[in-house]
Design a protein around this motif. Structure first.
Motif, PDB file in Angstrom:
ATOM      1  N   PHE A 190       0.837  -1.200   0.000  1.00  0.00           N
ATOM      2  CA  PHE A 190       0.000   0.000   0.000  1.00  0.00           C
ATOM      3  C   PHE A 190       0.878   1.259   0.000  1.00  0.00           C
ATOM      4  O   PHE A 190       0.644   2.204  -0.768  1.00  0.00           O
ATOM      5  CB  PHE A 190      -0.921  -0.016   1.227  1.00  0.00           C
ATOM      6  N   ARG A 191       1.935   1.264   0.825  1.00  0.00           N
ATOM      7  CA  ARG A 191       2.837   2.437   0.869  1.00  0.00           C
ATOM      8  C   ARG A 191       3.537   2.621  -0.476  1.00  0.00           C
ATOM      9  O   ARG A 191       3.646   3.735  -0.988  1.00  0.00           O
ATOM     10  CB  ARG A 191       3.872   2.265   1.990  1.00  0.00           C
ATOM     11  N   LEU A 192       3.995   1.520  -1.044  1.00  0.00           N
ATOM     12  CA  LEU A 192       4.690   1.586  -2.336  1.00  0.00           C
ATOM     13  C   LEU A 192       3.750   2.110  -3.419  1.00  0.00           C
ATOM     14  O   LEU A 192       4.114   2.993  -4.208  1.00  0.00           O
ATOM     15  CB  LEU A 192       5.210   0.185  -2.708  1.00  0.00           C
ATOM     16  N   ASP A 193       2.539   1.577  -3.464  1.00  0.00           N
ATOM     17  CA  ASP A 193       1.568   1.995  -4.488  1.00  0.00           C
ATOM     18  C   ASP A 193       1.254   3.487  -4.356  1.00  0.00           C
ATOM     19  O   ASP A 193       1.107   4.196  -5.353  1.00  0.00           O
ATOM     20  CB  ASP A 193       0.295   1.151  -4.337  1.00  0.00           C
ATOM     21  N   THR A 194       1.180   3.961  -3.111  1.00  0.00           N
ATOM     22  CA  THR A 194       0.891   5.378  -2.876  1.00  0.00           C
ATOM     23  C   THR A 194       2.049   6.257  -3.356  1.00  0.00           C
ATOM     24  O   THR A 194       1.835   7.353  -3.869  1.00  0.00           O
ATOM     25  CB  THR A 194       0.613   5.606  -1.373  1.00  0.00           C
ATOM     26  N   PHE A 202      -3.517   8.084  -8.065  1.00  0.00           N
ATOM     27  CA  PHE A 202      -4.349   6.938  -8.446  1.00  0.00           C
ATOM     28  C   PHE A 202      -4.037   5.691  -7.624  1.00  0.00           C
ATOM     29  O   PHE A 202      -4.265   4.573  -8.071  1.00  0.00           O
ATOM     30  CB  PHE A 202      -4.179   6.616  -9.944  1.00  0.00           C
ATOM     31  N   ALA A 203      -3.494   5.892  -6.427  1.00  0.00           N
ATOM     32  CA  ALA A 203      -3.185   4.729  -5.590  1.00  0.00           C
ATOM     33  C   ALA A 203      -4.486   4.027  -5.196  1.00  0.00           C
ATOM     34  O   ALA A 203      -5.528   4.662  -5.021  1.00  0.00           O
ATOM     35  CB  ALA A 203      -2.430   5.174  -4.347  1.00  0.00           C
ATOM     36  N   TYR A 204      -4.404   2.709  -5.039  1.00  0.00           N
ATOM     37  CA  TYR A 204      -5.575   1.975  -4.571  1.00  0.00           C
ATOM     38  C   TYR A 204      -5.810   2.281  -3.102  1.00  0.00           C
ATOM     39  O   TYR A 204      -4.863   2.235  -2.304  1.00  0.00           O
ATOM     40  CB  TYR A 204      -5.346   0.464  -4.701  1.00  0.00           C
ATOM     41  N   PRO A 205      -7.048   2.556  -2.718  1.00  0.00           N
ATOM     42  CA  PRO A 205      -7.359   2.577  -1.279  1.00  0.00           C
ATOM     43  C   PRO A 205      -7.018   1.208  -0.685  1.00  0.00           C
ATOM     44  O   PRO A 205      -7.064   0.195  -1.405  1.00  0.00           O
ATOM     45  CB  PRO A 205      -8.874   2.814  -1.238  1.00  0.00           C
ATOM     46  N   LEU A 217       1.574  -1.636 -12.508  1.00  0.00           N
ATOM     47  CA  LEU A 217       3.001  -1.955 -12.664  1.00  0.00           C
ATOM     48  C   LEU A 217       3.777  -0.761 -12.147  1.00  0.00           C
ATOM     49  O   LEU A 217       3.465   0.381 -12.503  1.00  0.00           O
ATOM     50  CB  LEU A 217       3.352  -2.184 -14.139  1.00  0.00           C
ATOM     51  N   GLY A 218       4.769  -1.000 -11.339  1.00  0.00           N
ATOM     52  CA  GLY A 218       5.601   0.116 -10.890  1.00  0.00           C
ATOM     53  C   GLY A 218       6.855  -0.380 -10.203  1.00  0.00           C
ATOM     54  O   GLY A 218       6.896  -1.482  -9.646  1.00  0.00           O
ATOM     55  N   VAL A 219       7.886   0.474 -10.287  1.00  0.00           N
ATOM     56  CA  VAL A 219       9.177   0.194  -9.645  1.00  0.00           C
ATOM     57  C   VAL A 219       9.581   1.453  -8.884  1.00  0.00           C
ATOM     58  O   VAL A 219       9.386   2.582  -9.384  1.00  0.00           O
ATOM     59  CB  VAL A 219      10.243  -0.179 -10.716  1.00  0.00           C
ATOM     60  N   ALA A 220      10.139   1.284  -7.707  1.00  0.00           N
ATOM     61  CA  ALA A 220      10.557   2.426  -6.883  1.00  0.00           C
ATOM     62  C   ALA A 220      11.511   3.325  -7.670  1.00  0.00           C
ATOM     63  O   ALA A 220      12.363   2.837  -8.428  1.00  0.00           O
ATOM     64  CB  ALA A 220      11.237   1.925  -5.606  1.00  0.00           C
TER      65      ALA A 220
END
Ligand SMILES: CC(C)(COP(=O)(O)OP(=O)(O)OC[C@H]1O[C@@H](n2cnc3c(N)ncnc32)[C@H](O)[C@@H]1OP(=O)(O)O)[C@@H](O)C(=O)NCCC(=O)NCCS
Length: 163
Positions: A32-36, A42-45, A89-92
């Motif tokens: 959740f923290r990463l997605d935010t 557009f992060a997922y709740p 899809l995402g990378v730090a």
């Protein structure tokens, strides 16, 4: 349980080691923290992320260095298995440009239901040149921009990979 729960992944740059594996329930707060971080608008709740995990468990892959998560990919096969959507899809930021997203996408595509999926679809912000270049390099073809796809002013480019 997936047949391939843990995949060692070494990007060409030699950084790592990383593993690509299905997320576990314990990963959800970090995910959740990463997605935010990755998608500030557009992060997922948390509750949606939780439900996506419950439904698509084997298709929610995380990139893990043994102590923290640095990326993820989420795919969603349709019930008949003929079409799959890449939902995330995402990378730090600090690890980008080293082949990690490509690794996540390749593992995601490898895990799609064998023999069933004929099309993989995704949407991307039309200005997201990095993501579009990645998807094109994997064989995705542009299907046009859909106006207001995610609500007023949030157009999205659709891409599809056909087997
Ligand atoms: C898009 C994103 C996932 C790419 O992650 P990454 O780990 O840096 O990507 P990779 O290093 O695996 O690169 C794979 C390919 O993407 C393309 N690419 C990556 N960064 C790029 C950049 N800055 N400019 C142009 N193309 C780029 C290239 O085609 C690259 O292949 P190459 O290295 O052989 O040239 C990352 O920038 C990200 O997380 N962005 C924020 C979240 C996001 O926008 N996700 C996509 C939502 S649809």
């Amino acid at each position: 349980m997936s047949a391939h729960p843990l995949v060692p992944f070494s990007p060409p740059s030699g950084i790592g080691p990383f593993h690509i594996r299905p997320a576990s329930e314990d990963d959800l707060p970090a995910l959740f923290r990463l997605d935010t971080e990755l998608f500030p608008h557009f992060a997922y709740p948390y509750f949606v992320l939780r439900q996506l995990f419950d439904v698509y468990t084997d298709h929610l892959l995380v990139l893990d260095d043994g102590s923290s998560l640095h990326g993820y990919a989420l795919s969603a096969p349709s019930p008949d298995g003929r079409r799959s959507w890449i939902l995330g899809l995402g990378v730090a930021k600090q690890l980008r440009g080293q082949g990690l997203a490509r690794g996540l996408m390749l593992e995601t595509l490898r895990r799609l239901p064998i023999g069933g999926v004929h099309e993989v679809w995704l949407t991307v912000e039309p200005a997201n040149t990095a993501a579009i270049a990645l998807y094109r390099s994997l064989g995705f073809a542009e299907q046009g921009v859909r106006k207001d796809y995610f609500g007023p002013g949030d157009d999205r480019l659709l891409l599809a990979l056909r087997h």
